[in-house]
Design a protein around this motif. Structure first.
Motif, PDB file in Angstrom:
ATOM      1  N   TRP A 100      27.234  41.953  34.144  1.00 42.71           N
ATOM      2  CA  TRP A 100      27.159  39.946  34.762  1.00 42.71           C
ATOM      3  C   TRP A 100      28.601  40.163  36.513  1.00 42.71           C
ATOM      4  O   TRP A 100      28.091  39.629  37.473  1.00 42.71           O
ATOM      5  CB  TRP A 100      28.568  39.643  33.750  1.00 42.71           C
ATOM      6  CG  TRP A 100      27.607  39.134  32.885  1.00 42.71           C
ATOM      7  CD1 TRP A 100      27.041  38.836  31.859  1.00 42.71           C
ATOM      8  CD2 TRP A 100      26.236  37.580  32.830  1.00 42.71           C
ATOM      9  NE1 TRP A 100      25.844  38.664  31.381  1.00 42.71           N
ATOM     10  CE2 TRP A 100      25.553  37.799  31.987  1.00 42.71           C
ATOM     11  CE3 TRP A 100      25.972  36.989  33.970  1.00 42.71           C
ATOM     12  CZ2 TRP A 100      24.724  36.346  31.968  1.00 42.71           C
ATOM     13  CZ3 TRP A 100      24.847  36.397  34.087  1.00 42.71           C
ATOM     14  CH2 TRP A 100      24.266  35.993  33.231  1.00 42.71           C
ATOM     15  N   ARG A 101      29.453  41.627  36.352  1.00 36.87           N
ATOM     16  CA  ARG A 101      30.044  41.328  37.458  1.00 36.87           C
ATOM     17  C   ARG A 101      29.386  41.031  38.798  1.00 36.87           C
ATOM     18  O   ARG A 101      29.615  40.825  39.636  1.00 36.87           O
ATOM     19  CB  ARG A 101      31.274  41.955  37.318  1.00 36.87           C
ATOM     20  CG  ARG A 101      32.594  41.463  36.296  1.00 36.87           C
ATOM     21  CD  ARG A 101      34.226  42.427  36.693  1.00 36.87           C
ATOM     22  NE  ARG A 101      35.245  41.788  35.414  1.00 36.87           N
ATOM     23  CZ  ARG A 101      35.425  40.986  35.919  1.00 36.87           C
ATOM     24  NH1 ARG A 101      35.600  40.404  37.168  1.00 36.87           N
ATOM     25  NH2 ARG A 101      36.663  40.318  35.154  1.00 36.87           N
ATOM     26  N   GLN A 102      28.684  42.718  38.148  1.00 39.75           N
ATOM     27  CA  GLN A 102      27.821  43.349  39.350  1.00 39.75           C
ATOM     28  C   GLN A 102      26.597  42.005  39.835  1.00 39.75           C
ATOM     29  O   GLN A 102      26.036  42.204  40.900  1.00 39.75           O
ATOM     30  CB  GLN A 102      26.606  44.232  38.366  1.00 39.75           C
ATOM     31  CG  GLN A 102      27.862  45.732  38.130  1.00 39.75           C
ATOM     32  CD  GLN A 102      27.288  46.460  37.776  1.00 39.75           C
ATOM     33  OE1 GLN A 102      25.969  46.744  38.027  1.00 39.75           O
ATOM     34  NE2 GLN A 102      27.474  48.007  37.256  1.00 39.75           N
ATOM     35  N   ARG A 103      25.624  41.229  38.275  1.00 38.79           N
ATOM     36  CA  ARG A 103      25.488  40.217  38.922  1.00 38.79           C
ATOM     37  C   ARG A 103      25.720  39.403  40.179  1.00 38.79           C
ATOM     38  O   ARG A 103      25.689  38.585  41.097  1.00 38.79           O
ATOM     39  CB  ARG A 103      24.742  39.301  37.835  1.00 38.79           C
ATOM     40  CG  ARG A 103      23.430  40.864  37.013  1.00 38.79           C
ATOM     41  CD  ARG A 103      23.132  39.731  36.075  1.00 38.79           C
ATOM     42  NE  ARG A 103      22.325  40.819  35.416  1.00 38.79           N
ATOM     43  CZ  ARG A 103      21.803  40.589  34.144  1.00 38.79           C
ATOM     44  NH1 ARG A 103      21.550  39.080  33.328  1.00 38.79           N
ATOM     45  NH2 ARG A 103      20.556  41.015  33.336  1.00 38.79           N
ATOM     46  N   ILE A 104      26.832  38.971  39.624  1.00 39.93           N
ATOM     47  CA  ILE A 104      27.863  37.580  40.513  1.00 39.93           C
ATOM     48  C   ILE A 104      28.500  38.420  42.118  1.00 39.93           C
ATOM     49  O   ILE A 104      28.403  37.757  43.067  1.00 39.93           O
ATOM     50  CB  ILE A 104      29.469  37.450  39.560  1.00 39.93           C
ATOM     51  CG1 ILE A 104      28.971  36.877  38.376  1.00 39.93           C
ATOM     52  CG2 ILE A 104      30.119  36.959  40.358  1.00 39.93           C
ATOM     53  CD1 ILE A 104      29.818  36.510  37.785  1.00 39.93           C
ATOM     54  N   SER A 105      28.960  39.984  41.838  1.00 38.32           N
ATOM     55  CA  SER A 105      28.699  40.187  43.440  1.00 38.32           C
ATOM     56  C   SER A 105      27.375  40.309  44.052  1.00 38.32           C
ATOM     57  O   SER A 105      27.846  39.835  45.203  1.00 38.32           O
ATOM     58  CB  SER A 105      29.780  41.636  43.492  1.00 38.32           C
ATOM     59  OG  SER A 105      28.997  41.949  44.396  1.00 38.32           O
TER      60      SER A 105
END
Length: 116
Positions: A100-105
């Motif tokens: 999820w952090r990668q997607r948000i980034s």
């Protein structure tokens, strides 16, 4: 999608059992208590406003999920928390958080590119 390092440790069925077991507040409390010290089912039962049989069912669900282990000591059944299973569940949650952090980034990068 699971981090492959986590999946080999716990099957999808086992992961489901772990999180179903941890969905109950009494079971989470039993896990917390048994990770700190071994506790007899009798002592556990005296701590909750429920029958001995109900506490045994909670312990059985936790044992099926691999979160605790029962050990026979004479007539007593001692419950011991299994930190490795908790660690594997934590690793799974961390891998999902990373996704999820990668997607948000990536979304942040996309929106920044669109704004310029």
């Amino acid at each position: 999608m699971y981090n492959q390092m986590v999946v080999y440790e716990l099957s999808e069925e086992q992961v489901n059992k772990v999180f179903r077991a941890l969905a109950d507040a009494t079971r989470r409390d039993i896990v917390r208590r048994t990770l700190h010290a071994e506790v007899s089912i009798t002592d556990l039962a005296s701590s909750y406003d429920m029958s001995f049989a109900a506490v045994q069912k909670h312990v059985a669900a936790l044992e099926a999920a691999g979160l605790v282990r029962k050990i026979a000591r004479g007539r007593e059944r001692i419950v011991r928390g299994q930190p490795d299973t908790i660690r594997h569940a934590q690793e799974l949650l961390t891998s999902l958080e990373d996704i999820w952090r990668q997607r948000i980034s990536r979304l942040d990068d996309f929106l920044a590119d669109e704004a310029t």
